[in-house]
Design an enzyme around this catalytic site. Structure first.
Site, mmCIF file in Angstrom:
data_model
loop_
_atom_site.group_PDB
_atom_site.id
_atom_site.type_symbol
_atom_site.label_atom_id
_atom_site.label_comp_id
_atom_site.label_asym_id
_atom_site.label_seq_id
_atom_site.Cartn_x
_atom_site.Cartn_y
_atom_site.Cartn_z
ATOM 1 N N SER A 1 0.848 -1.193 0.000
ATOM 2 C CA SER A 1 0.000 0.000 0.000
ATOM 3 C C SER A 1 0.878 1.235 0.000
ATOM 4 C CB SER A 1 -0.902 0.016 1.235
ATOM 5 O OG SER A 1 -1.630 1.236 1.311
ATOM 6 N N PRO B 1 5.139 7.539 8.782
ATOM 7 C CA PRO B 1 4.657 6.806 9.969
ATOM 8 C C PRO B 1 3.379 7.384 10.554
ATOM 9 C CG PRO B 1 7.011 7.274 10.129
ATOM 10 C CD PRO B 1 6.503 8.064 8.962
#
Length: 309
Positions: free
Chosen positions: A170, A176
């Site tokens: 993905s 993050p």
């Protein structure tokens, strides 16, 4: 040779592509056995069906997690034709016992990993944001996207050190703080959080695959659309940056086209990249998949960016 390649790459249910030292289309090539995990899901199902549509070139084995999923595919579902039992197997990659997985890998020269944890609303609402809370009822990302995918990679290496692993990941992994990592995350009694972090666990599995020494292709699609493939211009990039379009989505069917192209063109080996499409009606539908991968000019995703779990 060109005629053979054209027959392979223009066959039913796939987009056209051109050979780059094509692996699957030679006069004496045998039928290739390919294991497809997540064949009862969504993107994995698209890949599986495309390989089934090329019986002279592939013997795909699709894995599903349950007897119910197996029966749905054997009987046909959502206007899809029934699948022969010899092309299906129940195999849950989250099981610690990998004997079934090891057996299915025998004779394979490629495996497509289409399995991923799938978020779903829990029925609860966040009191602060008033938004629905999501969980992973069929397995947390750590269990599915890390440990499960790791088991597939390890089984592939045990079966064949030259096994080509094509993994569907993905976009978003270089950040993050991507909101997708909050899905399924909970605050524990001690104030710390646990669960979620789907992109971090995916990235951990991708790094493990790269370090395994196996031939690999890692595809990071943008937002997945349940729309027809073969109708849009596809665009590749790395590290969540794609030139040529501001669109951040792509039909699942086109993701499957790229993953099949990775099986058929060795210039897709050792590559990791992001994938989106231009909006419908903009640009020219992609047919040349060698030209598509060449557009990256050799660039791959940089795994020193972002974090892993």
């Amino acid at each position: 040779m060109k005629a053979i390649n054209n027959l392979l790459f223009l066959s039913a249910l796939t987009g056209s592509t051109l050979p780059c030292n094509a692996l699957a289309a030679t006069e004496n090539a045998s039928v290739r056995r390919v294991l497809v995990t997540g064949a009862g899901g969504q993107t994995g199902a698209h890949v599986f069906r495309k390989l089934l549509a090329k019986p002279g070139y592939y013997t795909p084995i699709g894995t599903v997690r349950s007897e119910a999923s197996l029966q749905e595919m054997l009987n046909g579902k959502d206007d899809k034709p029934p699948v022969a039992p010899e092309n299906l197997a129940i195999c849950d990659i989250t099981n610690e016992d990998t004997s079934d997985l090891d057996e299915l890998m025998k004779g394979c020269d490629a495996v497509v990993i289409g399995t991923s944890a799938k978020p779903a609303p829990t029925g609860e609402v966040n009191e602060e944001t008033k938004r629905p809370i999501f969980g992973f009822p069929n397995g947390d990302p750590e269990v599915v996207d890390w440990l499960g995918q790791k088991r597939v990679i390890d089984a592939a290496k045990r079966a064949n050190k030259d096994m080509h692993v094509v993994l569907c990941g993905s976009m978003g992994g270089s950040n993050p703080g991507n909101p997708l990592n909050n899905l399924g995350k909970v605050t524990d009694a001690d104030g710390n959080s646990s669960g979620g972090n789907i992109l971090l666990w995916k990235r951990k599995a991708e790094v493990y695959l790269i370090d395994s020494g196996l031939p690999y292709t890692i595809v990071h699609p943008g937002g997945l659309l349940n729309e027809a493939g073969n109708e849009r211009e596809l665009c590749l990039g790395v590290d969540d940056k794609i030139l040529g379009t501001s669109n951040n989505s792509v039909p699942r069917d086109d993701v499957a086209n790229v993953m099949v192209a990775a099986l058929e063109n060795d210039c897709y080996r050792g590559r990791s990249f992001d994938l989106v499409s231009k909006p419908a009606g903009e640009g020219v539908a992609t047919e040349d998949f060698e030209e598509l991968i060449a557009s990256l000019e050799g660039k791959n995703c940089d795994y020193s960016l972002g974090e892993t779990a």
